[in-house]
Design a protein around this motif. Sequence first.
Motif, short mmCIF file in Angstrom:
data_model
loop_
_atom_site.label_atom_id
_atom_site.label_comp_id
_atom_site.label_asym_id
_atom_site.label_seq_id
_atom_site.Cartn_x
_atom_site.Cartn_y
_atom_site.Cartn_z
N ILE A 123 31.35 -57.24 -13.17
CA ILE A 123 30.20 -57.03 -14.06
C ILE A 123 30.01 -55.55 -14.37
CG2 ILE A 123 27.69 -57.21 -14.24
CD1 ILE A 123 27.87 -59.83 -12.68
N GLN A 124 30.05 -54.71 -13.33
CA GLN A 124 29.84 -53.28 -13.55
C GLN A 124 31.00 -52.66 -14.34
OE1 GLN A 124 27.12 -51.54 -12.93
NE2 GLN A 124 26.16 -53.41 -12.14
N LEU A 125 32.23 -53.11 -14.08
CA LEU A 125 33.37 -52.62 -14.86
C LEU A 125 33.21 -53.03 -16.33
CD1 LEU A 125 36.12 -51.24 -14.99
CD2 LEU A 125 37.17 -53.44 -14.38
N GLY A 126 32.74 -54.27 -16.57
CA GLY A 126 32.49 -54.71 -17.94
C GLY A 126 31.44 -53.86 -18.63
N LEU A 127 30.39 -53.47 -17.89
CA LEU A 127 29.34 -52.63 -18.47
C LEU A 127 29.88 -51.25 -18.84
CD1 LEU A 127 26.26 -53.46 -16.20
CD2 LEU A 127 26.56 -54.04 -18.62
N VAL A 128 30.74 -50.70 -17.96
CA VAL A 128 31.33 -49.38 -18.26
C VAL A 128 32.16 -49.46 -19.54
CG1 VAL A 128 32.96 -47.63 -17.46
CG2 VAL A 128 31.29 -48.60 -15.87
N ILE A 129 33.00 -50.49 -19.64
CA ILE A 129 33.86 -50.62 -20.83
C ILE A 129 33.02 -50.90 -22.07
CG2 ILE A 129 35.74 -51.93 -21.85
CD1 ILE A 129 36.82 -52.43 -19.05
N ALA A 130 31.99 -51.76 -21.93
CA ALA A 130 31.14 -52.10 -23.08
C ALA A 130 30.43 -50.86 -23.60
CB ALA A 130 30.14 -53.17 -22.69
N ARG A 131 29.91 -50.03 -22.70
CA ARG A 131 29.21 -48.82 -23.15
C ARG A 131 30.18 -47.80 -23.73
NH1 ARG A 131 23.99 -47.72 -19.24
NH2 ARG A 131 23.23 -49.87 -19.25
N THR A 132 31.41 -47.79 -23.22
CA THR A 132 32.42 -46.92 -23.81
C THR A 132 32.76 -47.38 -25.23
OG1 THR A 132 33.36 -46.49 -21.62
CG2 THR A 132 34.74 -46.00 -23.53
N ILE A 133 32.84 -48.69 -25.43
CA ILE A 133 33.07 -49.23 -26.77
C ILE A 133 31.93 -48.84 -27.71
CG2 ILE A 133 33.21 -51.37 -28.11
CD1 ILE A 133 34.73 -52.60 -25.76
N ASP A 134 30.68 -48.98 -27.21
CA ASP A 134 29.53 -48.59 -28.02
C ASP A 134 29.62 -47.12 -28.42
OD1 ASP A 134 28.20 -51.00 -28.19
OD2 ASP A 134 27.13 -50.71 -26.30
N TYR A 135 30.00 -46.28 -27.48
CA TYR A 135 30.07 -44.83 -27.75
C TYR A 135 31.16 -44.52 -28.77
CZ TYR A 135 30.64 -39.85 -27.02
OH TYR A 135 30.74 -38.49 -27.23
N ILE A 136 32.33 -45.13 -28.61
CA ILE A 136 33.44 -44.88 -29.54
C ILE A 136 33.05 -45.27 -30.95
CG2 ILE A 136 35.78 -45.59 -30.16
CD1 ILE A 136 36.36 -45.82 -27.16
N PHE A 137 32.46 -46.47 -31.10
CA PHE A 137 32.11 -46.92 -32.44
C PHE A 137 30.91 -46.15 -32.99
CE2 PHE A 137 34.75 -50.59 -31.42
CZ PHE A 137 35.38 -50.80 -32.63
N ARG A 138 30.03 -45.67 -32.11
CA ARG A 138 28.93 -44.83 -32.58
C ARG A 138 29.48 -43.55 -33.20
NH1 ARG A 138 24.95 -42.55 -28.19
NH2 ARG A 138 24.73 -44.78 -27.76
N MET A 139 30.49 -42.95 -32.57
CA MET A 139 31.10 -41.75 -33.12
C MET A 139 31.75 -42.04 -34.47
SD MET A 139 32.86 -39.87 -29.84
CE MET A 139 33.46 -38.57 -30.90
N GLN A 140 32.42 -43.19 -34.57
CA GLN A 140 33.08 -43.54 -35.83
C GLN A 140 32.05 -43.81 -36.93
OE1 GLN A 140 36.33 -43.27 -36.28
NE2 GLN A 140 36.55 -42.67 -34.14
N ILE A 141 30.95 -44.46 -36.57
CA ILE A 141 29.90 -44.73 -37.56
C ILE A 141 29.26 -43.43 -38.03
CG2 ILE A 141 27.62 -45.79 -37.87
CD1 ILE A 141 28.57 -48.06 -36.03
N ASN A 142 28.99 -42.51 -37.09
CA ASN A 142 28.42 -41.22 -37.48
C ASN A 142 29.38 -40.45 -38.39
OD1 ASN A 142 26.14 -41.72 -35.95
ND2 ASN A 142 26.88 -40.60 -34.17
N ARG A 143 30.66 -40.53 -38.09
CA ARG A 143 31.65 -39.85 -38.93
C ARG A 143 31.68 -40.47 -40.32
NH1 ARG A 143 37.43 -39.45 -36.32
NH2 ARG A 143 36.15 -38.26 -34.85
#
Length: 390
Positions: A123-143
Amino acid sequence: MLLQAFSWNGPFLNNRTSDWIIAAACLLIALFLARPIASGMARLVSAVIWKFSHQKNKKAYSDIVSRPLGNLLALLFLYLAVLRLTWPFNFVIYARPASGTHTAVNLTLLEVADRIFQLLIIIQLGLVIARTIDYIFRMQINRAQTAGDTEQLQLFPLMRDVAKILLWTMAFFWVLGSVFSVNIPALIAGLGIGGVAIALAAKESVENFFAAFTILTDKPFQSGDTIRLGTLEGAVERIGFRSTRLRHADGSMFVIPNSNLVSQNLENLSKRIRTRVQLKVLLRNDLPVESLGTLMNTLEDRIAQTENVRTPVSVNLNTFGKSTIELMLSYHLPVPSLGQTEEESIKQDIALKIYAMLSQYGVVEAAKEPDDTETGKGLQDPDDPGEARA
């Protein structure tokens, strides 16, 4: 005996002294050092992002990942501490002797702890990866926002949602296989048999999902466009994998299933290059031809001089009868829209100017009840390159 207890491999409380020391060290790290270590790792990644990314959001990644990453490291060190100790985790909490077709079962505390730790770690590993996905796509959306790329603005949120669905689906099967000892290949084969029932139950969701990809590939509209679907009209805020959200001019939010957007006639108002406004005026037919021509030219000039009115402006003799003459006045307003309130103010200003001029000539005739095409509402010019989708 005491000397053996203090030796590295000497027995102490049914465990070796070295195991107790390693377990205690892992416990201390889990309780006091796991979160600082995780925070340092996240800050290191943030520093790398700061160096190589044009978006200067140094603390963003460490802020969203530090907590789940700290929990993950704490669980891992606690798990290592448990695995180093034989006692008391060899205690049998459930025992069932062999009988008939049932095999003997001896469930120890270690096996229970092992399953619990595996569940929490996944569960915690999934949360880490999910938040990393959110961060990556947030950067792409801002760009994409900085570059004004509307196609990527509507594509990235959908890709993010699909990636997170795949992530948690894999985590779910991992939990079933590792924690609950489910035979995953047999389960997938069984799902193939029940897939028809699942597909029928999720028919609308599947239709909306594929409709989202139709919208993204065919591009009848993009995020930020103003569209009209039947009586609904609004600006597209977000295209999801199930529905699209429209924001009406009065602030209301419409949530429309994607399947409706691709199966009905849809008008993209943002594709118009101008908005045509028509107004019908009835006059008595006792006006001389020369005066009528002068009146029409003056009306056209007055309308064209009105602020924010766009050409072409025309005043034409539409038809005439025994007692009346019908004039059709046409002008255009700019796109994108100036706003409903300002457009209505412009229409009223022009209507008052027309009425004032006609009153001077004394030729205003009471009109019959107008239909939809006879009002002063904005109408799309059929010659304009508007866009309609079925």
